[in-house]
Motif scaffolding. Structure first.
Motif, PDB file in Angstrom:
ATOM      1  N   VAL A 212      -6.009  -5.652 -23.870  1.00 35.07           N
ATOM      2  CA  VAL A 212      -7.368  -6.601 -23.291  1.00 35.07           C
ATOM      3  C   VAL A 212      -6.882  -7.236 -21.734  1.00 35.07           C
ATOM      4  O   VAL A 212      -5.273  -8.006 -21.378  1.00 35.07           O
TER       5      VAL A 212
ATOM      6  N   ARG B 244     -13.305  -7.231 -19.440  1.00 31.45           N
ATOM      7  CA  ARG B 244     -14.469  -7.787 -19.009  1.00 31.45           C
ATOM      8  C   ARG B 244     -15.354  -8.158 -17.980  1.00 31.45           C
ATOM      9  O   ARG B 244     -16.714  -7.808 -17.901  1.00 31.45           O
TER      10      ARG B 244
ATOM     11  N   GLY C 278       5.872 -17.186  -5.467  1.00 34.27           N
ATOM     12  CA  GLY C 278       4.907 -15.756  -5.775  1.00 34.27           C
ATOM     13  C   GLY C 278       5.227 -14.725  -5.841  1.00 34.27           C
ATOM     14  O   GLY C 278       5.656 -13.600  -5.846  1.00 34.27           O
TER      15      GLY C 278
HETATM   16  C1  LIG Z   1      -4.541 -18.461  -5.216  1.00 35.42           C
HETATM   17  C2  LIG Z   1      -3.206 -18.113  -6.194  1.00 35.42           C
HETATM   18  C3  LIG Z   1      -2.614 -17.249  -5.250  1.00 35.42           C
HETATM   19  C4  LIG Z   1      -1.305 -16.427  -5.942  1.00 35.42           C
HETATM   20  N1  LIG Z   1      -0.329 -16.334  -4.742  1.00 35.42           N
HETATM   21  C5  LIG Z   1       0.427 -15.211  -5.574  1.00 35.42           C
HETATM   22  C6  LIG Z   1       1.711 -14.468  -4.334  1.00 35.42           C
HETATM   23  O1  LIG Z   1       1.459 -14.249  -3.753  1.00 35.42           O
HETATM   24  N2  LIG Z   1       2.359 -13.733  -5.297  1.00 35.42           N
HETATM   25  C7  LIG Z   1       2.485 -13.414  -6.931  1.00 35.42           C
HETATM   26  O2  LIG Z   1       3.358 -12.844  -7.489  1.00 35.42           O
HETATM   27  N3  LIG Z   1       0.966 -13.687  -7.588  1.00 35.42           N
HETATM   28  C8  LIG Z   1       0.279 -14.837  -7.588  1.00 35.42           C
HETATM   29  N4  LIG Z   1      -0.487 -15.400  -7.692  1.00 35.42           N
HETATM   30  C9  LIG Z   1      -1.013 -15.764  -9.287  1.00 35.42           C
HETATM   31  C10 LIG Z   1      -0.809 -13.902  -9.969  1.00 35.42           C
HETATM   32  O3  LIG Z   1      -2.441 -13.501  -8.834  1.00 35.42           O
HETATM   33  C11 LIG Z   1      -0.881 -13.504 -11.837  1.00 35.42           C
HETATM   34  O4  LIG Z   1       0.429 -14.522 -11.736  1.00 35.42           O
HETATM   35  C12 LIG Z   1      -1.554 -12.408 -11.572  1.00 35.42           C
HETATM   36  O5  LIG Z   1      -2.521 -12.172 -11.252  1.00 35.42           O
HETATM   37  C13 LIG Z   1      -1.386 -12.494 -13.002  1.00 35.42           C
HETATM   38  O6  LIG Z   1      -1.358 -10.792 -13.694  1.00 35.42           O
HETATM   39  P1  LIG Z   1      -2.060 -10.541 -15.156  1.00 35.42           P
HETATM   40  O7  LIG Z   1      -1.935  -8.848 -15.188  1.00 35.42           O
HETATM   41  O8  LIG Z   1      -0.659 -11.061 -16.278  1.00 35.42           O
HETATM   42  O9  LIG Z   1      -3.021 -11.319 -14.986  1.00 35.42           O
HETATM   43  P2  LIG Z   1      -4.272 -11.336 -14.214  1.00 35.42           P
HETATM   44  O10 LIG Z   1      -4.338 -10.909 -13.594  1.00 35.42           O
HETATM   45  O11 LIG Z   1      -4.844 -12.296 -14.130  1.00 35.42           O
HETATM   46  O12 LIG Z   1      -5.699  -9.711 -15.004  1.00 35.42           O
HETATM   47  C14 LIG Z   1      -6.235 -10.561 -15.962  1.00 35.42           C
HETATM   48  C15 LIG Z   1      -7.045  -9.620 -16.605  1.00 35.42           C
HETATM   49  O13 LIG Z   1      -7.593  -9.457 -17.819  1.00 35.42           O
HETATM   50  C16 LIG Z   1      -9.049 -10.035 -17.846  1.00 35.42           C
HETATM   51  N5  LIG Z   1      -9.838 -10.987 -18.740  1.00 35.42           N
HETATM   52  C17 LIG Z   1      -9.634 -12.227 -19.058  1.00 35.42           C
HETATM   53  N6  LIG Z   1     -10.075 -12.295 -20.394  1.00 35.42           N
HETATM   54  C18 LIG Z   1     -10.399 -11.459 -20.992  1.00 35.42           C
HETATM   55  C19 LIG Z   1     -10.775 -11.250 -22.239  1.00 35.42           C
HETATM   56  N7  LIG Z   1     -11.749 -12.119 -22.455  1.00 35.42           N
HETATM   57  N8  LIG Z   1     -11.144  -9.817 -22.217  1.00 35.42           N
HETATM   58  C20 LIG Z   1     -11.385  -8.507 -20.725  1.00 35.42           C
HETATM   59  N9  LIG Z   1     -10.713  -8.684 -20.616  1.00 35.42           N
HETATM   60  C21 LIG Z   1      -9.838 -10.388 -20.046  1.00 35.42           C
HETATM   61  C22 LIG Z   1      -9.500 -10.333 -16.281  1.00 35.42           C
HETATM   62  O14 LIG Z   1     -10.934 -10.146 -15.729  1.00 35.42           O
HETATM   63  C23 LIG Z   1      -8.497  -9.344 -15.751  1.00 35.42           C
HETATM   64  O15 LIG Z   1      -8.786  -8.535 -14.964  1.00 35.42           O
HETATM   65  C24 LIG Z   1      -1.167 -16.839  -7.154  1.00 35.42           C
HETATM   66  C25 LIG Z   1      -2.302 -16.572  -8.230  1.00 35.42           C
HETATM   67  C26 LIG Z   1      -3.018 -17.418  -7.169  1.00 35.42           C
HETATM   68  C27 LIG Z   1      -4.052 -18.494  -8.546  1.00 35.42           C
END
Ligand SMILES: Cc1cc2nc3c(=O)[nH]c(=O)nc-3n(C[C@H](O)[C@H](O)[C@H](O)COP(=O)(O)OP(=O)(O)OC[C@H]3O[C@@H](n4cnc5c(N)ncnc54)[C@H](O)[C@@H]3O)c2cc1C
Length: 418
Positions: free
Chosen positions: A18, A44, A317
């Motif tokens: 997911v 999503r 980061g």
């Molecule tokens: C302002 C800001 C600055 C940041 N700066 C940095 C940085 O400089 N360096 C760094 O390493 N990290 C940084 N981060 C953190 C980083 O962006 C996140 O930690 C990272 O994107 C997490 O990756 P992930 O794969 O866990 O989730 P995400 O990349 O958030 O992906 C989750 C995915 O799941 C989907 N989704 C959610 N709910 C559902 C559902 N119910 N059904 C289907 N799909 C769903 C979403 O649409 C999304 O595509 C920053 C975050 C923010 C907010």
């Protein structure tokens, strides 16, 4: 199904992911190339919806090192959409330099600077047909046999997915998967407001690689990202749990927080504050928070990755950086197990937890430790000096270099070459 017993029939194992964000795309891409599994990744938003487009990311050398070992082609694609992150400079907002750290002193390779929307584009392109976009996931639960199930709706059609051998929740910080199956993780505000803004680069070369500027505990941060933009972020102390007041979001407050009380600002800080004040309505606001970490839930055939497993403070980061580490380790480990004929999902999850739990605890604790200069009453000069001392630098070196246990590195290298 008892999770401790390997499946015995020859049907492909059903793996459902997911979220096609950072971790989800990396795992979907790798597992889609494996024999013996049926992989569905459910996202999503529409493929080109990058709701976080207004953000730049600095991705640590650690993620790039692991991605290159696991999937060199994907590492090349990320590099092509980014600029290298090679140094970390910290100054006061009047321009006085506190330290300049070439990352080569604590890392084996560069990190990268990239727009979040570009990272998603590259990762989603690389995951190809493994992802179904624009779906609404519902009814996430566990059946009587212990396996997970869910439904999803896309283009007006509802599909029930039962008997999921492994459900991977990679759906970000507010993970519906984790909330539905394990309960919402505890979230802890740490007492810092944070904002971000992405603007076209009109700095005439003032801003390039990663830099920070302090005015007391008020900190600005900025770096250039391709194509032609500057990403900037700022923090200031806030009582833990308090909302950010409207008065704190005004141009007057930004000037008060970041311009030195006495004397002139340095040229970089003057440009940053001026740009922030001219774009004050476009700034995104949030608060620094952590969530309780957890990759697994007992013996359930369930794995949480990235922010769904560990929301951390962004000071080093490491959010997307750790999502990349999680994705690479999970993909390499599962692909390696499948290639070796193992269908014992319980054993895979145990091995993943053993490979990652200590590392993620270290990264979360270190990210919080590195936030010392952001809290009320902190002294940025003393904090900066501490960051140049051997204990802090040794931790940075551990963060950037010690990316994965040997078993995972081996299976990563094997899996990356079809
Ligand atoms: C302002 C800001 C600055 C940041 N700066 C940095 C940085 O400089 N360096 C760094 O390493 N990290 C940084 N981060 C953190 C980083 O962006 C996140 O930690 C990272 O994107 C997490 O990756 P992930 O794969 O866990 O989730 P995400 O990349 O958030 O992906 C989750 C995915 O799941 C989907 N989704 C959610 N709910 C559902 C559902 N119910 N059904 C289907 N799909 C769903 C979403 O649409 C999304 O595509 C920053 C975050 C923010 C907010």
């Amino acid at each position: 199904m008892n999770m401790n017993s390997p499946s015995t029939d020859n049907k492909p194992l059903r793996i459902v992911i997911v979220g096609a964000g950072v971790a989800g795309c990396i795992v979907a891409r790798s597992l889609a190339r494996c024999a013996g599994v049926e992989v569905t990744c459910l996202e999503r938003v529409a493929r080109d919806d990058h709701s976080e487009a207004g953000t730049g990311l600095n991705i640590g050398p650690n993620a790039i090192k692991l991605l290159r070992a696991h999937d060199p082609a994907l590492a090349d694609a990320v590099a092509a959409a980014s600029l290298p992150w090679q140094s970390w400079r910290t100054s006061l907002t009047d321009g006085t330099e506190l330290f300049r750290l070439p990352l080569s002193e604590v890392a084996d390779n560069d990190g990268v600077r990239i727009r979040w929307s570009e990272l998603y584009r590259v990762l989603r392109d690389s995951a190809g047909g493994a992802v179904r976009y624009g779906v609404t996931v519902s009814d996430i639960s566990r059946g009587a046999d212990g396996r997970c199930r869910l439904s999803y709706t896309a283009d007006g059609e509802t599909v029930d997915l039962d008997g999921i051998d492994l459900l991977i929740g990679a759906d970000g910080r507010y993970s519906d998967t984790r909330r539905a199956l394990s309960g919402a993780p505890q979230m802890r505000q740490v007492g810092v407001a944070i904002f971000r803004l992405l603007v076209p680069d009109t700095s005439a070369g003032l801003i390039d690689d990663y830099e920070q500027w302090f005015n007391g505990p008020h900190r600005l941060l900025a770096f250039r990202v391709p194509p032609g933009h500057i990403y900037m972020a700022g923090t200031f102390p806030l009582k833990a749990g308090d909302e950010i007041a409207d008065a704190d979001k005004s141009a007057a407050a930004l000037r008060r927080y970041y311009l030195p009380a006495h004397g002139e600002p340095g040229a970089q800080c003057a440009w940053l504050v001026d740009t922030l004040c001219r774009n004050v309505g476009a700034i995104h606001w949030a608060r620094l928070q952590e969530t309780e970490a957890g990759y697994r839930d007992g013996d359930a055939p369930l794995l949480y990755l990235g922010d769904a497993a560990h929301g951390m403070v962004p000071t080093l980061g490491q959010g997307a950086t750790q999502a990349i580490e999680d994705g690479c380790v999970a993909a390499a480990l599962i692909a390696g197990r499948l290639a070796a004929g193992s269908r014992d999902v319980g054993e895979w999850l145990h091995a993943f937890d053993a490979a990652r739990s200590e590392r993620i605890r270290f990264v979360m604790d270190f990210s919080l430790e590195a936030s010392d200069t952001l809290f009320a009453g902190s002294d940025p000069v003393a904090g900066a000096l501490k960051k140049m001392q051997p204990p802090f630098r040794a931790k940075l070196s551990r963060l950037y270099r010690d990316v994965a246990p040997a078993g995972v590195k081996d299976s990563a290298a094997t899996e990356a070459r079809p």
